[in-house]
Design an enzyme around this catalytic site. Structure first.
Site, short mmCIF file in Angstrom:
data_model
loop_
_atom_site.label_atom_id
_atom_site.label_comp_id
_atom_site.label_asym_id
_atom_site.label_seq_id
_atom_site.Cartn_x
_atom_site.Cartn_y
_atom_site.Cartn_z
N ASP A 290 0.87 -1.16 0.00
CA ASP A 290 0.00 0.00 0.00
C ASP A 290 0.92 1.23 0.00
O ASP A 290 2.10 1.14 0.34
CB ASP A 290 -0.96 0.00 1.21
CG ASP A 290 -2.15 0.93 0.95
OD1 ASP A 290 -2.08 1.77 0.01
OD2 ASP A 290 -3.16 0.84 1.68
C1 BGC Z 1 -4.95 3.38 -0.04
C2 BGC Z 1 -5.02 2.38 -1.16
C3 BGC Z 1 -4.86 3.10 -2.47
C4 BGC Z 1 -3.54 3.84 -2.48
C5 BGC Z 1 -3.26 4.59 -3.77
C6 BGC Z 1 -3.72 4.27 -0.13
O1 BGC Z 1 -3.83 5.32 0.76
O2 BGC Z 1 -4.97 2.71 1.20
O3 BGC Z 1 -6.22 1.68 -1.11
O4 BGC Z 1 -4.95 2.20 -3.53
O5 BGC Z 1 -3.56 4.79 -1.43
O6 BGC Z 1 -4.07 5.68 -3.92
#
Ligand code: BGC
Length: 733
Positions: A290
């Site tokens: 993530d």
């Molecule tokens: C989120 C993810 C997301 C990523 C990219 C993170 O803050 O938890 O679900 O895909 O950002 O935007």
């Protein structure tokens, strides 16, 4: 009429996956001649994705390998990776440099939970589908597939070849701010639906991703929380959802989550990434972190993280040095690279490069409306107040913030931008320009339809009093990055509904929420609908249900509790005061002592009454169940008959639960299958299904395996987890 519908709970999805492979191979064979090249043998489409990945890998330099293992920043990110040209990005959450000399394309990544993100910012258009939890309320595998296919098409049209979506964390606590991005509280329902969504998304030739692996079940302190849970509990709950999902979809990528699990951050957790995901489940794709969820180089690499996003803090120069210094082996490095390349070949993004095109707006709206109609749950219908009779109604009051202009959507990285406006801001409450007022007025041309925002409760009540019926649109906005302080509707909406209902008991509440809410006014109102975040055509879907042009069929994919006091953790566990996001180690623990008792399993085990149970939802017709037969043998089969006993056509989601032998120490029952039956008035159908052994099994920590505990199993069938008229016992060996 009595027709036979033969299904296999838990296996139908696997069959369609096998069909998917056949199609892929045929497509590959017919296109062989064009793609094959003497000096690029990996372009031979008849070779397996693994073989093709190996052939490219042999040609790659260390620099080229490292470049596949990290992102290159994202719009608005404070710094860029040295040497990476930010103009190579497509405006999405990230991009991965390709290897142009070898024909390996850039991976353009976009968030796409309920539609493609950041379209407004990039001057593009995206369809907003109903939120993910809404689509889970359809219990409909075909709807899940249509959902994924639409997102896949719109990603490609906008120039992306990888999606970040497919959230499948279980609803352990309905206050989790991302509940709307997930598929409810049951692992078999959630895993099956999200798996079918990703399978159909990938069929459009994009790399699909499932997230957030694992146990990122609250947003409070998500970067610093250490989740404590037993192996058995996680395998039978949250991890089972991922297991089923991955088996059905074979996603190109799995995103590891921000939190730690039993002491190790998920993105450097060997048990999660290697022992379970890559070994037990034989996951062939790559694990990406993530955004900002990577905490180390060697530990993460050895534990099974393949790719860092959105930057190269640990998997750039530091990884190169670790490889050159022998601290990360060449084999380990090559495995990471192989996995990324394999997903590129398997998804079709190499053979079928993305070409930007025009999004099919009309088609998207149609799909979104149709899915919303399958997703809206009829919660209450006193004395047949619904469907509304347009021939008799003279006056309708439409009440609620923005009910004259739009319907609310879920926020955070899932946010889809409404058409015609630019970028939406983080934590902005975004209302889609889908006016319920207009949709209702269009349905009842003979009635006076008046609006009141509800800002002044007395004025709203006065309008309700003089109207034949009052429809209150109530909302609850939720988003990534924070949890709900409570399950109450915000902004005094409970008081508004109470006052309106006191003025006119012919009040119908339409809930636009991302999760469960409490309803202190429930006894006072005539009707209630859960419309969730209903997407780009939510207003028409709601109006079609209110006026009976569509018969509701959705069922709750999560329990609606009576109050927070009934939750496993009445008070959310939050970070200690003064703690900040510590990149090195977690700062607090959440003990999931309820373990595998997630959702209805908790309320059943604790004998707690609920507001609305898991699997509950009304229809404008009625159904009866009869004739349950369960047979054991090489497979366990369940058959029963459902009859439409009302006067209109409708669809019933028939649910099958099983109680395993008491010696197993499990919650009272678990969902093991369902079927959605479309029945005309008076029609009946027999369902006959075999139940997959996994769904009857218990995870045995001692032998690290699933076991069917010998003994007496009780099968229960009906229309909700707390309305199961058919019961039959059978012994399994
Ligand atoms: C989120 C993810 C997301 C990523 C990219 C993170 O803050 O938890 O679900 O895909 O950002 O935007």
């Amino acid at each position: 009429m009595n027709r036979l519908s033969r299904i296999t709970f838990g296996l139908s999805a696997t069959f369609s996956f096998a069909i998917g492979i056949t199609i892929f191979l045929e497509h590959g064979a017919s296109a062989l001649a064009q793609g094959q090249s003497a000096n690029r043998p990996w372009m031979d489409k008849t070779l397996s994705p693994d073989r093709r990945a190996d052939l490219v890998l042999q040609e790659m330099t260390l620099d080229e390998k490292i470049a596949l293992l990290h992102g290159n920043g994202m719009p608005g990110w404070p710094r860029a990776v040295p040497g990476a040209n930010p103009y190579l990005g497509n405006g999405g959450a990230g991009f991965v440099l390709g290897v142009p000399r070898l024909g390996i394309p850039i991976i353009q990544i976009s968030d796409a939970a309920y539609g493609v993100r950041s379209s407004g910012e990039n001057g593009r258009y995206s369809t907003a589908l109903p939120s993910n939890v809404a689509s889970a309320a359809s219990w409909d595998v075909q709807a899940a597939c249509a959902y994924g296919a639409l997102i896949g098409r719109e990603l490609r049209a906008q120039g992306y070849n990888m999606s970040l979506g497919g959230g499948v964390n279980l609803t352990r606590d309905p206050r989790n701010g991302r509940t709307f991005e997930y598929m409810g509280e049951d692992p078999i329902l959630a895993g099956t639906l999200v798996g079918n969504r990703i399978k159909c998304e990938q069929a459009q030739h994009v790399i699909g991703d499932t997230k957030h692996y694992a146990l990122n079940d609250q947003e409070s302190g998500r970067d610093e929380v250490n989740v404590i849970i037993s192996k058995r509990a996680m395998r039978e709950s949250d991890l089972l959802a991922f297991q089923i999902d991955i088996e059905i979809a074979n996603p190109g990528a799995v995103m590891c989550s921000y939190n730690a699990v039993n002491g190790d951050y998920a993105c450097e957790n060997k048990y999660l990434l290697t022992d379970v995901l890559k070994k037990d489940w034989n996951f062939k794709g790559f694990v990406l972190s993530d955004w900002g969820g990577t905490h180390s180089t060697e530990k993460a690499s050895t534990a099974g993280l393949d790719h860092e996003e959105p930057m190269d803090d640990f998997f750039g120069e530091k990884l190169r040095q670790a490889v050159q210094g022998g601290r990360v082996s060449q084999t380990e490095l090559d495995d990471h690279v192989h996995r990324v390349l394999r997903s590129e070949f398997a998804s079709g993004i190499v053979d079928d490069p993305v070409q930007k095109s025009v999004v099919d707006i009309e088609g998207g709206l149609e799909t979104s409306r149709h899915i919303a109609e399958q997703s809206i749950v009829l919660l209450k219908n006193e004395q047949g107040i619904l469907p509304l009779d347009r021939a008799k109604l003279r006056s309708i009051a439409v009440i609620g913030l923005n009910a004259n202009t739009g319907m609310i959507s879920g926020g955070g990285s899932a946010q889809v931008d409404p058409p015609g406006r630019g970028a939406t801001k983080w934590k902005e409450h975004v209302w889609f320009p889908t006016s319920p007022l207009k949709a209702i007025a269009a349905k009842a041309p003979g009635a006076t339809v008046e609006f009141d925002s509800g800002a002044d409760r007395a004025s709203a009540a006065a309008l309700a009093k003089k109207s034949d019926v009052a429809i209150v649109f109530a909302y609850q906005w939720t988003s990534e990055d924070f949890d709900l302080p409570s399950l109450s509707l915000p902004d005094n909406q409970d008081a508004l509904i109470e006052q309106v209902a006191a003025a006119n008991p012919r009040t119908i509440v339409v809930l636009e929420t991302g999760s469960a809410v409490t309803m202190p006014w429930l006894n006072q109102v005539g009707g209630a609908l859960e419309a969730w975040y209903a997407g780009s055509k939510g207003e028409d879907a709601v109006a079609n249900i209110l006026f009976g042009d569509v018969n509701p069929s959705a069922k709750l994919p999560m329990t609606f509790p009576r109050s927070e006091a009934d939750l496993p953790h009445p008070h959310l566990v939050t970070p200690p005061p003064g703690s900040r996001n510590d990149e090195a180690k977690p700062t607090f623990e959440v003990h999931y002592d309820e373990g595998l008792k997630v959702g209805y399993k908790w309320y059943d085990a604790e004998n707690k009454p609920v507001l609305f149970p898991f699997g509950y939802g009304l229809s404008y017709t009625t159904f009866s169940y009869s004739g349950l037969k369960v047979t054991s043998g090489s497979e366990t089969t369940v058959s029963f008959t459902v009859k439409n006993t009302g006067s209109s056509a409708g669809a019933e989601i028939a649910e099958v639960y099983a109680a395993v032998p008491a010696s197993a120490g499990e919650p009272p029952k678990r969902l093991v299958g369902w079927d959605k039956l479309h029945l005309n008035a008076g029609e009946s159908k027999e369902v006959s299904a075999s139940v997959r052994p996994l769904y009857l099994s218990v995870y045995d920590e001692g032998s690290n395996s699933w076991k069917v505990v010998p003994g007496s199993y009780t099968f229960m069938v009906g229309g909700s987890s707390r309305s199961l008229p058919l019961v039959e016992k059978v012994n399994l060996k």
